[in-house]
Scaffold this active site. Structure first.
Site, short mmCIF file in Angstrom:
data_model
loop_
_atom_site.label_atom_id
_atom_site.label_comp_id
_atom_site.label_asym_id
_atom_site.label_seq_id
_atom_site.Cartn_x
_atom_site.Cartn_y
_atom_site.Cartn_z
CG PHE A 119 -2.35 0.00 0.97
CD1 PHE A 119 -3.00 -1.15 0.57
CD2 PHE A 119 -3.10 1.17 1.11
CE1 PHE A 119 -4.36 -1.15 0.31
CE2 PHE A 119 -4.46 1.18 0.85
CZ PHE A 119 -5.10 0.02 0.45
CD GLN A 240 -5.31 10.33 2.54
OE1 GLN A 240 -6.05 9.42 2.91
NE2 GLN A 240 -4.01 10.35 2.81
CG HIS A 242 -8.01 7.64 -2.38
ND1 HIS A 242 -7.61 7.07 -3.56
CD2 HIS A 242 -7.87 6.70 -1.43
CE1 HIS A 242 -7.24 5.82 -3.33
NE2 HIS A 242 -7.38 5.57 -2.04
CG LEU A 252 -11.71 4.71 -2.70
CD1 LEU A 252 -10.88 5.98 -2.76
CD2 LEU A 252 -11.56 4.04 -1.35
CD GLU A 255 -2.62 4.00 -1.26
OE1 GLU A 255 -2.81 5.21 -1.38
OE2 GLU A 255 -2.14 3.50 -0.24
NE ARG A 286 -4.56 6.51 0.34
CZ ARG A 286 -5.46 5.92 1.10
NH1 ARG A 286 -6.20 6.63 1.93
NH2 ARG A 286 -5.65 4.63 1.02
CG HIS A 353 -10.24 8.91 0.96
ND1 HIS A 353 -11.28 8.07 0.65
CD2 HIS A 353 -9.34 8.14 1.64
CE1 HIS A 353 -11.01 6.85 1.12
NE2 HIS A 353 -9.85 6.88 1.73
NE ARG A 403 -6.59 7.78 6.49
CZ ARG A 403 -6.95 6.74 5.72
NH1 ARG A 403 -6.37 5.56 5.86
NH2 ARG A 403 -7.88 6.88 4.79
#
Ligand SMILES: Cc1cc2nc3c(=O)[nH]c(=O)nc-3n(C[C@H](O)[C@H](O)[C@H](O)COP(=O)(O)OP(=O)(O)OC[C@H]3O[C@@H](n4cnc5c(N)ncnc54)[C@H](O)[C@@H]3O)c2cc1C
Length: 603
Positions: A119, A240, A242, A252, A255, A286, A353, A403
């Site tokens: 990730f 954030q 995404h 979404l 990831e 991200r 996100h 994050r």
């Protein structure tokens, strides 16, 4: 006006992953617990989490919590508190095995261990190469997690108040939190729910933006309630984006798709992330990937007739892997972009996100405020008695300015569990009886309800909510400029005036959704103001807060990436009253290991 009061040991507001994890500790300890939720528990946004939960199990490659700790500090662009980050990364394997033992249906490796995928920003050996750390149940990890926790709570006899909306915090003169006022949607009745301890687990506020991966219920109610009760909100400038929301739809694409080998391409078919992040490439954090995509689009290498998105390519990983590891993504690509992901690329664009900021807490989930409000930078923290917060509505702060994917599900269970344990201990030393609830405790709530229904002319809540979303979308995007932010502050203040003028024309009591929506707008606006004001004040680039004016460190030759540690390595605190900002220091001292000293971020 007197209203009915119900009493509990603990009131938990929110039945997502964090609320349910905390409630489980409390119910199993025999406390009387009320869990309030606007929707049925398993419809909370946690159910939508796709990619995985991070823990350095090392099932598929060498890994340990030190690497996870380092990645999270670096991912946070050094705004995360290193004590909290160490706590979370060390606890991670334990809480994941606990979920496994609760019956969570993780995917498996041939040897029976939990399947893990790479990730963004998660690396082995301090940034050397991507490492599989995301423990996954296909691309429905949140679904598996939330249902597991819900079932455990049913077993523990947790009492649920479904379709109840908490409206305001109850505080007494000493500032102690004594519960919440709440609306039972089915009947329209408003009550005091009094508790020795109140825990907020109300989730994020992604719905302050027009294009969002978030559920419609994510309106930041916990933040609104805290702000109205005089509690500051921390680090609200950090939102954030995404990288991979379906272009035009916002839904979404996890990831985890890039974790399974997916690649981002521009209109020339080029794998452009190789230029921006030579080591981690498509699996850089991200903030980094979203900005790179934005750059490609701005420089004319976007795709489609308007050149306004890029492409996510999984055609090379094979239909079998897609159907085994990413079945929901296949479905989403078909439904929302009308492509067969095994043969065609998916159009994607950075989409709001996650909120990194929130209600300030310590690692036990206790809500904290500056001990001396006139000297927050030096005075340290003071606990707000009777008040805890966990999950996305809180800021502990493990995510800092950005994050890492999989660290939210982790944050929910680590801090949900820690807060539960702390409350169980704390309540033992409480008197048997509840504190006295001031007679006027619910007055502010009643005045709010009255305002909507006594306004005889005015605007629809929906129109004002749309104005908030349009303003945020325009003025607080992936890339910001000082000018758009300054204008954004003026604009959002104008919208705030309109909030006072909302009228709810429907007088009915039973499931009055127009009233619920109006009450939500009261919360959206606090979050939007906090975001704009905090963002306009931070004159640097850090993590998700990217401002063109400072991007190449024009004003700060020492900080080539625009990050100014000398002046800005500090948390913002926004107070609703007077729209005031204050600051407190970042904790660079972990619990047991050496600090990760700040350095420029490259991937
Ligand atoms: C599409 C999507 C995919 C994601 N994928 C991942 C992933 O793979 N890995 C990862 O780590 N993170 C992921 N995230 C982030 C993560 O899922 C969220 O941050 C997390 O689930 C939030 O959990 P929570 O417990 O804080 O709140 P939520 O799950 O949002 O629950 C909030 C709860 O509060 C209740 N509530 C709110 N206001 C009130 C009120 N006024 N009165 C009563 N109840 C109220 C709601 O009813 C709900 O029960 C994803 C997020 C999204 C949107």
């Amino acid at each position: 006006m007197a209203i009915l009061t119900k009493k509990f040991d603990v009131v938990v507001v929110g039945a997502g992953g964090s609320g349910l994890r905390a409630a489980l500790q409390l119910s199993e300890a025999g406390l009387s617990v009320a869990v309030l939720t606007k929707v049925f528990p398993t419809r909370s946004h946690t159910v939508a989490a796709q990619g995985g939960i991070g823990a350095s199990l090392g099932n598929m490659a060498e890994d340990n919590w030190h690497y996870h700790f380092y990645d999270t500090v670096k991912g946070s662009d050094w705004l995360g508190d290193q004590d909290a980050i160490e706590f979370m990364c060390r606890e991670a394997p334990k809480v994941v095995y606990e979920l496994e033992h609760f019956g969570m249906p993780f995917d498996r490796n041939p040897d029976g261990t939990i399947y893990q995928r790479p990730f963004g920003g998660h690396s082995a050996n301090y940034g050397e190469k991507p490492v599989p750390r995301a423990c996954a149940a296909a691309d429905r990890t949140g679904h598996a997690l939330l249902h597991t926790l819900y079932q455990r709570n049913v077993r523990a006899n947790t009492q649920f108040f479904v379709e109840w909306m908490a409206l305001d915090l109850l505080r007494d003169e000493e500032g102690d939190v004594l519960g919440v006022t709440a609306l039972e949607m089915e009947t329209g009745e408003v009550m005091n729910l009094q508790a020795k301890i109140t825990l907020f687990a109300t989730g994020g506020a992604g719905r302050i933006f027009a294009a969002s991966t978030n559920a419609f219920i994510n309106t930041g109610d916990g933040l609104g309630m805290a702000a109205r009760a005089g509690i500051p909100l921390e680090d609200m400038e950090f939102w954030q984006f995404h990288p991979t929301g379906v272009a035009g739809a916002g839904v979404l694409i996890t990831e985890g798709v890039r974790g399974e080998g997916g690649i981002l391409r521009n209109c020339n078919g080029e794998r452009f992330m190789e230029r921006y992040a030579p080591t981690l490439k498509d699996l850089a954090p991200r903030d980094f990937v979203s900005r790179s995509m934005d750059q490609e689009i701005k420089e004319g290498r976007g795709c489609g007739p308007n050149k306004d998105h890029v492409m996510l390519d999984v055609t090379h990983i094979g239909k079998e892997t897609i159907m085994k590891r990413l079945p929901s993504i296949f479905e989403i690509a078909k439904k929302f972009a009308n492509v067969d992901a095994s043969k065609e690329m998916i159009p994607v664009v950075p989409t709001i996100h996650y909120q990194m900021g929130g209600i300030p807490t310590n690692v036990h989930g206790q809500v904290v405020v500056p001990a001396d409000p006139s000297n927050a930078m030096e005075s340290g923290n003071k606990v707000v008695k009777g008040f805890y917060a966990v999950g996305e509505c809180s800021c502990v702060s493990v995510h800092g300015a950005n994050r890492l994917g999989t660290n939210s599900l982790l944050d929910l269970v680590v801090f949900g569990r820690a807060a539960g344990n702390h409350i169980v201990e704390a309540i033992k030393s409480f008197p048997v009886d509840h504190k006295v609830l001031p007679k006027d405790a619910a007055d502010k709530t009643l005045a709010r309800l009255n305002r909507f229904q006594s306004n005889t002319s005015g605007e629809n809540a929906q129109d004002v909510a749309d104005a908030i979303r349009a303003t945020m979308q325009q003025h607080a995007a992936v890339f910001r400029t000082q000018d758009t932010l300054n204008k954004g502050v003026t604009e959002i203040m104008k919208v705030a005036q309109r909030v006072n003028n909302i009228q709810v024309k429907d007088p009915s009591k039973v499931f009055n959704t127009a009233l619920v929506e109006a009450l939500e707008v009261d919360n959206l606006i606090e979050v939007a103001k906090a975001t704009m004001v905090s963002a306009a004040a931070r004159t640097e680039c850090r993590g998700a807060h990217a401002v063109y004016d400072y991007e190449h460190g024009a004003d700060h030759p020492d900080f080539p990436l625009g990050r100014n540690d000398k002046e800005w390595m500090k948390h913002t605190l926004w107070y609703a009253e007077g729209n005031r900002l204050d600051y407190k220091p970042v904790n660079l001292k972990p619990l047991t290991v050496d600090t990760v000293p700040p350095k420029p971020r490259t991937f």
